[in-house]
Design a protein around this motif. Structure first.
Motif, PDB file in Angstrom:
ATOM      1  N   ARG A 224       0.824  -1.216   0.000  1.00  0.00           N
ATOM      2  CA  ARG A 224       0.000   0.000   0.000  1.00  0.00           C
ATOM      3  C   ARG A 224       0.857   1.264   0.000  1.00  0.00           C
ATOM      4  NH1 ARG A 224      -2.889  -2.953   4.048  1.00  0.00           N
ATOM      5  NH2 ARG A 224      -2.022  -1.575   5.666  1.00  0.00           N
ATOM      6  N   GLY A 225       2.173   1.088   0.039  1.00  0.00           N
ATOM      7  CA  GLY A 225       3.071   2.245  -0.022  1.00  0.00           C
ATOM      8  C   GLY A 225       3.548   2.734   1.324  1.00  0.00           C
ATOM      9  N   GLU A 226       3.205   2.070   2.425  1.00  0.00           N
ATOM     10  CA  GLU A 226       3.665   2.488   3.747  1.00  0.00           C
ATOM     11  C   GLU A 226       5.099   2.005   3.978  1.00  0.00           C
ATOM     12  OE1 GLU A 226       1.026   1.384   6.847  1.00  0.00           O
ATOM     13  OE2 GLU A 226      -0.795   1.915   5.732  1.00  0.00           O
ATOM     14  N   ALA A 227       5.869   2.811   4.693  1.00  0.00           N
ATOM     15  CA  ALA A 227       7.273   2.443   4.966  1.00  0.00           C
ATOM     16  C   ALA A 227       7.672   3.009   6.317  1.00  0.00           C
ATOM     17  CB  ALA A 227       8.190   2.958   3.862  1.00  0.00           C
ATOM     18  N   ARG A 228       7.368   2.274   7.383  1.00  0.00           N
ATOM     19  CA  ARG A 228       7.736   2.679   8.730  1.00  0.00           C
ATOM     20  C   ARG A 228       8.632   1.616   9.356  1.00  0.00           C
ATOM     21  NH1 ARG A 228       2.024   4.820  11.402  1.00  0.00           N
ATOM     22  NH2 ARG A 228       1.650   6.556   9.942  1.00  0.00           N
ATOM     23  N   SER A 229       9.560   2.090  10.192  1.00  0.00           N
ATOM     24  CA  SER A 229      10.443   1.150  10.889  1.00  0.00           C
ATOM     25  C   SER A 229       9.638   0.361  11.918  1.00  0.00           C
ATOM     26  CB  SER A 229      11.583   1.902  11.574  1.00  0.00           C
ATOM     27  OG  SER A 229      12.360   2.596  10.626  1.00  0.00           O
ATOM     28  N   TYR A 230      10.035  -0.880  12.133  1.00  0.00           N
ATOM     29  CA  TYR A 230       9.337  -1.730  13.103  1.00  0.00           C
ATOM     30  C   TYR A 230      10.314  -2.783  13.626  1.00  0.00           C
ATOM     31  CZ  TYR A 230       8.993  -4.760   8.972  1.00  0.00           C
ATOM     32  OH  TYR A 230       9.278  -5.514   7.867  1.00  0.00           O
ATOM     33  N   GLU A 231       9.944  -3.361  14.763  1.00  0.00           N
ATOM     34  CA  GLU A 231      10.749  -4.415  15.370  1.00  0.00           C
ATOM     35  C   GLU A 231      10.126  -5.769  15.052  1.00  0.00           C
ATOM     36  OE1 GLU A 231      11.297  -3.788  19.515  1.00  0.00           O
ATOM     37  OE2 GLU A 231      12.268  -1.818  19.273  1.00  0.00           O
ATOM     38  N   ILE A 232      10.983  -6.742  14.782  1.00  0.00           N
ATOM     39  CA  ILE A 232      10.512  -8.089  14.468  1.00  0.00           C
ATOM     40  C   ILE A 232      11.575  -9.088  14.886  1.00  0.00           C
ATOM     41  CG2 ILE A 232      11.449  -8.132  12.118  1.00  0.00           C
ATOM     42  CD1 ILE A 232       8.854  -9.609  11.283  1.00  0.00           C
ATOM     43  N   ASP A 233      11.130 -10.294  15.296  1.00  0.00           N
ATOM     44  CA  ASP A 233      12.044 -11.343  15.749  1.00  0.00           C
ATOM     45  C   ASP A 233      12.221 -12.388  14.652  1.00  0.00           C
ATOM     46  OD1 ASP A 233      11.811  -9.883  17.987  1.00  0.00           O
ATOM     47  OD2 ASP A 233      10.797 -11.410  19.204  1.00  0.00           O
ATOM     48  N   TRP A 234      13.449 -12.932  14.569  1.00  0.00           N
ATOM     49  CA  TRP A 234      13.791 -13.940  13.573  1.00  0.00           C
ATOM     50  C   TRP A 234      14.204 -15.241  14.276  1.00  0.00           C
ATOM     51  CZ3 TRP A 234      13.532 -12.311   8.389  1.00  0.00           C
ATOM     52  CH2 TRP A 234      13.391 -10.941   8.210  1.00  0.00           C
ATOM     53  N   ARG A 235      14.105 -16.329  13.531  1.00  0.00           N
ATOM     54  CA  ARG A 235      14.567 -17.623  14.036  1.00  0.00           C
ATOM     55  C   ARG A 235      15.885 -17.961  13.346  1.00  0.00           C
ATOM     56  NH1 ARG A 235      13.995 -21.952  11.448  1.00  0.00           N
ATOM     57  NH2 ARG A 235      12.166 -21.176  10.324  1.00  0.00           N
ATOM     58  N   ALA A 236      16.982 -17.955  14.147  1.00  0.00           N
ATOM     59  CA  ALA A 236      18.285 -18.272  13.585  1.00  0.00           C
ATOM     60  C   ALA A 236      18.369 -19.764  13.259  1.00  0.00           C
ATOM     61  CB  ALA A 236      19.388 -17.880  14.569  1.00  0.00           C
ATOM     62  N   LYS A 237      19.399 -20.129  12.523  1.00  0.00           N
ATOM     63  CA  LYS A 237      19.561 -21.520  12.110  1.00  0.00           C
ATOM     64  C   LYS A 237      19.698 -22.445  13.311  1.00  0.00           C
ATOM     65  CE  LYS A 237      22.221 -24.340   8.853  1.00  0.00           C
ATOM     66  NZ  LYS A 237      23.329 -24.350   7.866  1.00  0.00           N
TER      67      LYS A 237
END
Length: 664
Positions: A224-237
């Motif tokens: 939709r064209g939005e671009a805001r910074s955000y926090e997110i968690d990842w699963r490492a190998k």
């Protein structure tokens, strides 16, 4: 060219009536090729070997040589190619002579004017009706600009690749379906995957299970064209949870459709874990408050204050860093970090305005700081450094440097020595200040005070001596009338007259000079003075080397008196150089003053008391010489100073820029 070859084959099998058409076709072909801006040449072949070469008229535009020069020198073409490129030229020609269609090649040529140019070389063989090679045509096209553009693009891509691969943050690019198309090495390190394991896979595959729905929502926001910074968690190998802050950027086509996206990932795992630990501790404290006493509540409040202090300190640290960067960019000093081998790193290009050398020349280790310090001052600088090591490891020292343009400047260095846990020097952090003007001012003030003192003493002495001297002369004349044969009276009268002349010079020296100021150019007055004395300086073997600042400000002073001063200083230098030599005259300025420097070789030892040079005790002091120059400059608000350098003496005239207000 294939059609031309077919046409040629057909014409050879036709009757003699078609030969005229062939001749006309060849003539039309010749006119077309001569009109082409690229370089075309034809090599005729006999018995499988080149027999004759024809170069089109545009060869001169590409190579600088005319077709006649090529025809006169059969080996000019191969000599025009650099030795390292000649093998591919010969290989292409051999392939054409063997009857094959060689691939185009790219190589360099050396034009007649010496320029190195890149060209594309294409050959097209031509055979007769029996398939025998009769010639091959060549097209030479100048591709130098394309080569330069390719090299520039390669360097740009290399810089971009180095930046991306060495940045501290993770960087990823994905297509419109959010499939990874690029990941940098830092992101691979953060998640524990190799680049090959990540490319071509959907971004959601690597997101932590708790955030998969959240990521799908972010994908929709990006579309939709939005671009805001955000926090997110990842699963490492290895299954570990990796916390990140993402700064996204979407790419869209002309219709506003998402075509891809880019994200910069900052690893905030340590911060998150610290926050989680803080939250856990806070919960435990709340529980203890409920279970235990109000004392623990106080402890909890104290912990909150510590958290606030930490945030405040972090904010103050960020503000301090901002102020530090602003200070570095605007302070008059130059910040540096120096190492044991005298190599040095600078933080901005202010070092160029000081030394004439760029920041890159120092930071790349092409230039060391010890190489700009005057040799006689280097040992003194080293002693100050050694003394600092024995005390509190900080020092302030002053020494001279020689700039890239040969100018001698005074530098004040303030440094702090940083050592490791074993006491070994790691580096020196500090700042440089240009104190040249302060040094010149200090020297001028000291010299002015000495001369003022000597002048006051001389005036007092002249006053006290004159009355007894008049009486002495009068009695001597009476004795001479009584005793005409007494030679002692002549001696007394001669010495009395000599003392009276000295007193007259002192009186005239202290008497103010009448000034008629006007706007004038110091550079023009110097040039006129040198021209005025050129007959005499040529006889003496003296050559004046002028280094005049073309942007020098005008001054409001008396041009005739200034001319008289410059003439006397040039003649003084001529007297000091018995065998001739070079007198260097240089003009420059500071914020407040204009300077004219007269520097000439001298075999005499340095003057121990330079202020005596400007006192009128020598014969002729009233009309010529340094005392007159000093007196005239003093009355115009300026100053004449003396300095001694190795095998040289330097007289410097200084005039204040505010001299007009002083005189008015």
């Amino acid at each position: 060219m294939d059609r031309l070859h077919q046409r040629h084959t057909q014409l050879e099998t036709d009757s003699k009536g078609v030969a005229a058409a062939l001749s006309e076709s060849e003539e039309r072909y010749r006119r077309i090729t001569e009109a082409i801006t690229d370089y075309i040449f034809t090599v005729k072949v006999a018995d499988g070997h080149p027999a004759e070469t024809h170069h089109g008229p545009t060869c001169e535009a590409v190579t600088g040589y005319t077709a006649e020069e090529f025809n006169a020198d059969p080996f000019l073409w191969i000599r025009m190619v650099p030795a390292e490129d000649q093998d591919i030229i010969r290989a292409q020609a051999s392939e054409a002579l063997s009857g094959h269609d060689p691939e185009p090649i790219e190589h360099r040529i050396i034009r007649k004017d010496g320029q190195i140019r890149w060209v594309s070389n294409s050959l097209v063989p031509t055979s007769d009706g029996q398939g025998n090679l009769v010639s091959y045509d060549g097209l030479l096209r100048d591709i130098t600009n394309r080569k330069i553009a390719e090299e520039t693009l390669r360097e740009s891509e290399e810089r971009y690749r180095h930046l991306v691969e060495t940045m501290n943050e993770g960087l990823a690019m994905a297509d419109q379906d959010y499939v990874f198309t690029f990941v940098n090495e830092r992101l691979c390190e953060m998640l524990g995957y190799s680049r090959e394991e990540m490319l071509g896979r959907h971004i959601v595959e690597f997101v932590h299970e708790d955030y998969k729905d959240f990521m799908q929502d972010q994908v929709a926001r990006r579309q939709r064209g939005e671009a805001r910074s955000y926090e997110i968690d990842w699963r490492a190998k290895d299954g570990q949870r990796v916390y990140t802050l993402i700064s996204p950027k979407g790419f869209y086509d002309a219709n506003g459709q998402l075509t891809g996206s880019l994200g910069v990932l900052t690893d905030i795992t340590d911060r998150k874990r610290a926050e989680e630990a803080l939250q856990t501790a806070h919960a435990e404290l709340e529980l203890r408050v409920q279970e235990r006493t109000a004392e623990l509540l106080q402890t909890n409040e104290q912990l909150k204050r510590e958290i606030e202090d930490r945030k405040r300190i972090e904010q103050e640290l960020r503000e301090s860093e901002t102020r530090y960067r602003l200070l570095i960019n605007n302070m008059p000093s130059i910040v540096y970090r120096r190492y044991k081998d005298w190599s040095v790193d600078f933080l901005d290009e202010k070092v160029r305005s000081l030394t004439g050398y760029s920041m890159e020349e120092f930071n790349s280790r092409k230039k060391k700081w010890s190489e700009v310090i005057i040799g006689s001052d280097l040992e003194t600088a080293k002693k100050a450094f050694i003394q600092a090591l024995k005390t509190n490891k900080s020092y302030v020292r002053e020494y001279r440097i020689e700039t890239k343009g040969g100018e001698i400047l005074w530098i004040q260095e303030r440094g702090q020595i940083v050592c490791d846990k074993d006491g070994e020097i790691e580096y020196v952090s500090g700042v440089f200040f240009d104190v040249t003007e302060r040094k010149q001012l200090q020297k001028a003030i000291v010299q002015r005070e000495k001369l003022n003192t000597l002048g006051a003493i001389a005036a007092e002495v002249a006053h006290e001596i004159r009355n007894p001297l008049v009486s002495l002369g009068g009695f001597a004349r009476r004795l001479q009338k009584k005793f005409p044969d007494m030679t002692e009276c002549d001696v007394i009268l001669q010495q009395s007259q000599r003392l009276e002349k000295i007193l007259s010079r002192i009186r005239n020296y202290l008497h103010p000079v009448e000034i008629h100021p006007q706007e004038c150019s110091v550079n023009s007055i110097i040039t006129d003075s040198v021209g005025l004395l050129s007959p005499e300086t040529e006889i003496r073997g003296l050559r004046c080397q002028l280094n005049l600042n073309p942007d020098l400000s005008d001054v409001y002073t008396d041009p005739d008196i200034l001319t008289q001063i410059f003439v006397n200083l040039i003649l003084n230098a001529a007297e000091a150089m018995d065998n001739g030599g070079v007198l260097s005259i240089r003009t420059f300025e500071s914020e407040q003053d204009l300077y004219i420097e007269f520097k000439n070789p001298s075999s005499e030892p340095a003057v121990k008391h330079p202020e005596l040079l400007f006192m009128p005790f020598a014969e002729g002091g009233e009309s010529i010489g340094l005392p007159l120059c000093y007196r005239l400059l003093r009355n115009m608000g300026g100053l004449l100073s003396y300095a001694s350098e190795i095998d040289h003496m330097v007289f410097t005239v200084s005039l204040p820029k505010s001299v007009r207000r002083d005189l008015q």
